[in-house]
Design an enzyme around this catalytic site. Structure first.
Site, PDB file in Angstrom:
ATOM      1  CB  CYS A  85      -0.932   0.005   1.203  1.00  0.00           C
ATOM      2  SG  CYS A  85      -1.957  -1.454   1.294  1.00  0.00           S
ATOM      3  CB  CYS A 208     -12.536  -1.381   6.901  1.00  0.00           C
ATOM      4  SG  CYS A 208     -12.681  -2.670   8.147  1.00  0.00           S
ATOM      5  CB  SER A 209      -9.515   1.970   3.800  1.00  0.00           C
ATOM      6  OG  SER A 209      -8.773   0.765   3.740  1.00  0.00           O
ATOM      7  CE  LYS A 330     -14.784   4.086   6.930  1.00  0.00           C
ATOM      8  NZ  LYS A 330     -15.432   4.111   5.620  1.00  0.00           N
ATOM      9  CG  HIS A 334      -6.329   2.124   0.683  1.00  0.00           C
ATOM     10  ND1 HIS A 334      -5.172   2.656   0.125  1.00  0.00           N
ATOM     11  CD2 HIS A 334      -5.915   1.101   1.502  1.00  0.00           C
ATOM     12  CE1 HIS A 334      -4.121   1.984   0.583  1.00  0.00           C
ATOM     13  NE2 HIS A 334      -4.538   1.038   1.400  1.00  0.00           N
TER      14      HIS A 334
HETATM   15  N1  COA Z   1     -16.709   1.696   4.638  1.00  0.00           N
HETATM   16  C1  COA Z   1     -17.984   2.068   4.416  1.00  0.00           C
HETATM   17  N2  COA Z   1     -18.839   1.381   3.628  1.00  0.00           N
HETATM   18  C2  COA Z   1     -18.362   0.287   3.025  1.00  0.00           C
HETATM   19  C3  COA Z   1     -17.054  -0.155   3.204  1.00  0.00           C
HETATM   20  C4  COA Z   1     -16.208   0.590   4.049  1.00  0.00           C
HETATM   21  N3  COA Z   1     -14.942   0.211   4.258  1.00  0.00           N
HETATM   22  N4  COA Z   1     -16.856  -1.275   2.479  1.00  0.00           N
HETATM   23  C5  COA Z   1     -18.034  -1.521   1.853  1.00  0.00           C
HETATM   24  N5  COA Z   1     -18.931  -0.579   2.176  1.00  0.00           N
HETATM   25  C6  COA Z   1     -20.309  -0.490   1.729  1.00  0.00           C
HETATM   26  C7  COA Z   1     -20.436  -0.620   0.235  1.00  0.00           C
HETATM   27  O1  COA Z   1     -20.382   0.642  -0.402  1.00  0.00           O
HETATM   28  C8  COA Z   1     -21.797  -1.243   0.098  1.00  0.00           C
HETATM   29  O2  COA Z   1     -22.786  -0.242   0.234  1.00  0.00           O
HETATM   30  P1  COA Z   1     -24.143  -0.300  -0.623  1.00  0.00           P
HETATM   31  O3  COA Z   1     -24.818  -1.581  -0.199  1.00  0.00           O
HETATM   32  O4  COA Z   1     -24.860   0.940  -0.196  1.00  0.00           O
HETATM   33  O5  COA Z   1     -23.700  -0.338  -2.041  1.00  0.00           O
HETATM   34  C9  COA Z   1     -21.894  -2.164   1.316  1.00  0.00           C
HETATM   35  O6  COA Z   1     -20.996  -1.622   2.288  1.00  0.00           O
HETATM   36  C10 COA Z   1     -21.529  -3.601   1.029  1.00  0.00           C
HETATM   37  O7  COA Z   1     -20.314  -3.603   0.289  1.00  0.00           O
HETATM   38  P2  COA Z   1     -19.437  -4.895   0.130  1.00  0.00           P
HETATM   39  O8  COA Z   1     -18.403  -4.631  -0.922  1.00  0.00           O
HETATM   40  O9  COA Z   1     -20.344  -6.100  -0.064  1.00  0.00           O
HETATM   41  O10 COA Z   1     -18.738  -5.019   1.538  1.00  0.00           O
HETATM   42  P3  COA Z   1     -17.897  -6.203   2.076  1.00  0.00           P
HETATM   43  O11 COA Z   1     -18.541  -6.648   3.337  1.00  0.00           O
HETATM   44  O12 COA Z   1     -17.629  -7.204   1.009  1.00  0.00           O
HETATM   45  O13 COA Z   1     -16.486  -5.476   2.377  1.00  0.00           O
HETATM   46  C11 COA Z   1     -14.838  -4.773   3.919  1.00  0.00           C
HETATM   47  C12 COA Z   1     -16.316  -4.694   3.500  1.00  0.00           C
HETATM   48  C13 COA Z   1     -14.649  -3.875   5.127  1.00  0.00           C
HETATM   49  C14 COA Z   1     -14.469  -6.215   4.304  1.00  0.00           C
HETATM   50  C15 COA Z   1     -13.940  -4.302   2.719  1.00  0.00           C
HETATM   51  O14 COA Z   1     -14.258  -2.951   2.440  1.00  0.00           O
HETATM   52  C16 COA Z   1     -12.465  -4.453   3.028  1.00  0.00           C
HETATM   53  O15 COA Z   1     -11.907  -5.520   2.875  1.00  0.00           O
HETATM   54  N6  COA Z   1     -11.806  -3.351   3.450  1.00  0.00           N
HETATM   55  C17 COA Z   1     -10.386  -3.400   3.831  1.00  0.00           C
HETATM   56  C18 COA Z   1      -9.508  -3.230   2.621  1.00  0.00           C
HETATM   57  C19 COA Z   1      -8.059  -3.434   2.979  1.00  0.00           C
HETATM   58  O16 COA Z   1      -7.709  -4.345   3.723  1.00  0.00           O
HETATM   59  N7  COA Z   1      -7.188  -2.594   2.436  1.00  0.00           N
HETATM   60  C20 COA Z   1      -5.764  -2.678   2.685  1.00  0.00           C
HETATM   61  C21 COA Z   1      -5.447  -2.120   3.992  1.00  0.00           C
HETATM   62  S1  COA Z   1      -3.830  -2.493   4.564  1.00  0.00           S
END
Ligand code: COA
Length: 387
Positions: A85, A208-209, A330, A334
């Protein structure tokens, strides 16, 4: 060593960009940065591009040459930079060194990631490669899990609360609501965060981002030539990078990131500045706990005080220090390889006074902080208004 300035900055909208591919994104950001510097492209002597996981996410490697090709920049040297990242931040440092050393005059630095072409499980696997594959990913520790362990340790050592973690997300969504390039342009409350679904306790979805598509680019040149291209150049006055173990269990502390502390110390020494001199900073908030550790490790607040400071509004726009005015990872999103360059774009806009509703008043000095994995790479740059 020559002084180096940013003379052009541009980015795409961050988000789930279904209609655009990897190439479209970096071309759009690259063109925006060239237009900003009033350049056609033929003046560019070298290109450095941060991309973390294009092989796993879109099946494409060799993206340095690919981007030079689609930007119409061949045959100049074009180098892909990968540091998880922190790929974008390390690419910026390569561009900075190329100009500072006198090797090249005008250099383009880009960052790009297209993350939404695969499902969530495959994104987690691709991102997991930023940790130690054998000790962490193989045993099921994905990034939310790794940062959750750091959050638990911070809570144990300092009494940091889930509400304090949530206050990072609330602030960053507020800043993102004023940024037309941000993935999430909606404000949220502490309750939104606390009631969102658990990902890895104590981290919930809103800690989470998100998973994001996007690209960003900047154009660099020697400071003494900058006025020729740009009325409002921004000087990069320090660049520092440090590394540490990939695996969390090898670290000296789980509640701070040592590589950030080392990079910050070296950057402040190079700039001959102290943390109190920084007015605006983009820090690596891949999870809410990451921003709390960052503002402590960068010296803005004492160890263990970052959560309380955030809760008290000391990191809000135009407070003690404006942290993550773009919305951070966030709120703005990202796209991993692009993030470090996007941070530089935001600070350039802030120091030029062109950040609109989210402008930090009278910003003269800014800082960017980009982390790879859970802290195995950290890059810190410091910037100064140069007009
Ligand atoms: N913050 C706010 N809303 C989020 C979000 C977040 N981080 N991630 C997803 N959403 C929202 C989506 O926009 C979607 O909204 P909608 O239904 O209105 O369209 C809903 O939540 C479902 O999205 P989805 O993609 O199915 O979520 P998910 O449960 O599969 O993923 C996380 C959520 C947190 C697991 C995913 O965002 C993630 O893995 N984040 C971390 C990424 C990471 O690790 N980056 C590297 C860092 S070192």
């Amino acid at each position: 060593m020559r002084k180096v300035a940013i003379i052009g900055a541009g980015m795409t909208k961050f988000g789930e960009e279904w209609g655009r591919g990897f190439r479209d994104l970096i071309i759009e950001a690259g063109k925006a940065s060239l237009e900003d510097a009033k350049l056609q492209g033929e003046e560019i002597e070298a290109l450095f591009v941060g991309t973390m996981a294009s092989g796993s996410l879109i099946g494409q490697e060799h993206t340095g040459a690919l981007i030079a090709d689609f930007m119409g920049l061949t045959p100049i040297p074009s180098t892909r930079v990968e540091a998880a990242c922190a790929s974008g931040g390390v690419a910026l440092r390569q561009g900075f060194m190329a100009v500072a050393s006198g090797m090249h005059d005008i250099v383009a630095v880009g960052g790009v990631e297209k993350m939404t072409d695969v499902d969530g499980g495959n994104v987690a696997l691709a991102l997991g490669g930023a940790g130690d594959q054998e000790w962490e990913l193989f045993t099921g520790a994905t990034f939310p899990g790794i940062y959750a362990m750091m959050a638990r340790r911070h809570m144990l050592e300092y009494g940091t609360t889930e509400e304090q973690l949530a206050s990072v997300a609330v602030k960053n969504h507020k800043n993102a609501s004023m940024n037309k390039y941000a993935q999430f342009q909606n404000e949220i409350t502490i309750d939104t965060v606390l009631k969102s679904k658990q990902v890895a306790s104590p981290l919930k979805v809103f800690d989470c981002s998100p998973v994001t598509d996007g690209a960003a680019a900047v154009i660099l040149c020697p400071l003494d030539k900058a006025q020729k291209y740009c009325e409002k150049p921004v000087e990069i006055i320090a660049s520092a990078q440090a590394s540490d173990t990939l695996a969390l269990h090898g670290r000296r502390s789980l509640s701070s990131i040592y590589a950030t502390q080392v990079a910050a110390k070296n950057a402040y020494a190079m700039a001959k500045l102290q943390p109190k001199d920084i007015q605006v900073a983009e820090v690596h908030d891949c999870f809410t706990i990451a921003e709390i550790m960052a503002i402590e490790d960068l010296g803005f607040f004492a160890s263990g005080k970052g959560g309380k400071a955030t809760e008290e509004g000391k990191t809000a726009l135009n407070s003690d220090i404006s942290i993550n005015t773009s919305g951070g990872l966030k709120g703005c999103g990202h796209p991993v390889g692009a993030t470090g360059v996007k941070q530089a774009v935001e600070i350039a806009w802030q120091l030029r006074g062109s950040a609109g509703a989210r402008q930090a008043k009278d910003a003269q000095i800014g800082l960017t902080h980009n982390v790879g994995g859970s802290g195995a790479t950290a890059v810190v740059h410091i910037y100064k208004k140069a007009f």
